[in-house]
Design an enzyme around this catalytic site. Sequence first.
Site, short mmCIF file in Angstrom:
data_model
loop_
_atom_site.label_atom_id
_atom_site.label_comp_id
_atom_site.label_asym_id
_atom_site.label_seq_id
_atom_site.Cartn_x
_atom_site.Cartn_y
_atom_site.Cartn_z
CG ASP A 52 9.25 -2.47 12.95
OD1 ASP A 52 9.68 -1.62 14.06
OD2 ASP A 52 8.07 -2.09 12.51
CD GLU A 189 9.85 6.19 17.45
OE1 GLU A 189 9.33 4.97 17.46
OE2 GLU A 189 10.73 6.55 16.69
O1 KIV Z 1 11.46 -0.74 16.24
C1 KIV Z 1 12.07 -0.30 17.18
O2 KIV Z 1 13.27 -0.45 17.56
C2 KIV Z 1 11.17 0.63 18.13
C3 KIV Z 1 11.79 1.49 18.86
C4 KIV Z 1 12.40 2.57 18.29
C5 KIV Z 1 10.99 1.97 20.12
O3 KIV Z 1 10.11 0.62 17.98
#
Ligand code: KIV
Length: 273
Positions: A52, A189
């Site tokens: 997202d 993260e």
């Molecule tokens: O939305 C995304 O790209 C993510 C990554 C940062 C892991 O969740």
Amino acid sequence: MSASPADRPRVTVNTLRRMKAAGEKIACLTAYDASLAAVEEAAGVDVILVGDSLGMVVQGHDSTVPVTVEDMIYHARAVASRCRRALLMVDMPFMSYTEPGQALRNAARLMQQGGAQMVKLEGDARQVDVVTQLARHGVPVCAHLGLQPQQVHKLGGYRVQGRERHQAEVMLADARALQEAGADVMLLECVPEPLAREITANLDIPVIGIGASRHCDGQILVVHDILGITPGRAPRFAANFLTGRDSIQAAVAAYVAAVKAGDFPTDEHLFTA
Ligand code: KIV
């Protein structure tokens, strides 16, 4: 003649578990369209995430909050059209999994209409009921702990999570509870390196890091970050793999090679405490 990455057998949850057991690093990367999916396939990316984060790097919003299920289906379908070997993971957007029934309906749409083979959701042990429901109905799940960008307005910014000892203990307990509930993969993260290492060592399921630890079972980045085209300042955990190379294909291949060799991330991309 050796098979090209895209000719190898499809990556499944079992492949990821075997890779963890064998100590083979899992290379993951986001994609939002068919062209980049094809480049990532050719480079041997193991897991392609339709994140997202598209709300920020594609749509131009300042957070992921405005992204809808329809947006995710649109981009997932585009990526799925070129996804041959990689496992296709798709984010459940903000407010699409507030209770188990709603989560199941939206996960079904991401799989049936978008082609997702695994859904990712942000949350702590409060998501145990949702994860249990999805797992019970055969939906592979990645649980996203640490910094949860969908919570940005509640957090007051994008910050490292789990720095205090009691927060670290809660995160480890949450990770175990989500695994117990049926999560197939964990994503961490922006957590301190020692905590990410501890969580990885304590879970049976593969743990993918972003700003976490080189000891995670795999790594993920936003593709715009590795190409140096992220609007604004790139996050500390990112690296520009296009610098010194003459094509996007070469940059993505270099990222995969660096992850597989354990050369990425280095200390400069991590948070020591
Ligand atoms: O939305 C995304 O790209 C993510 C990554 C940062 C892991 O969740």
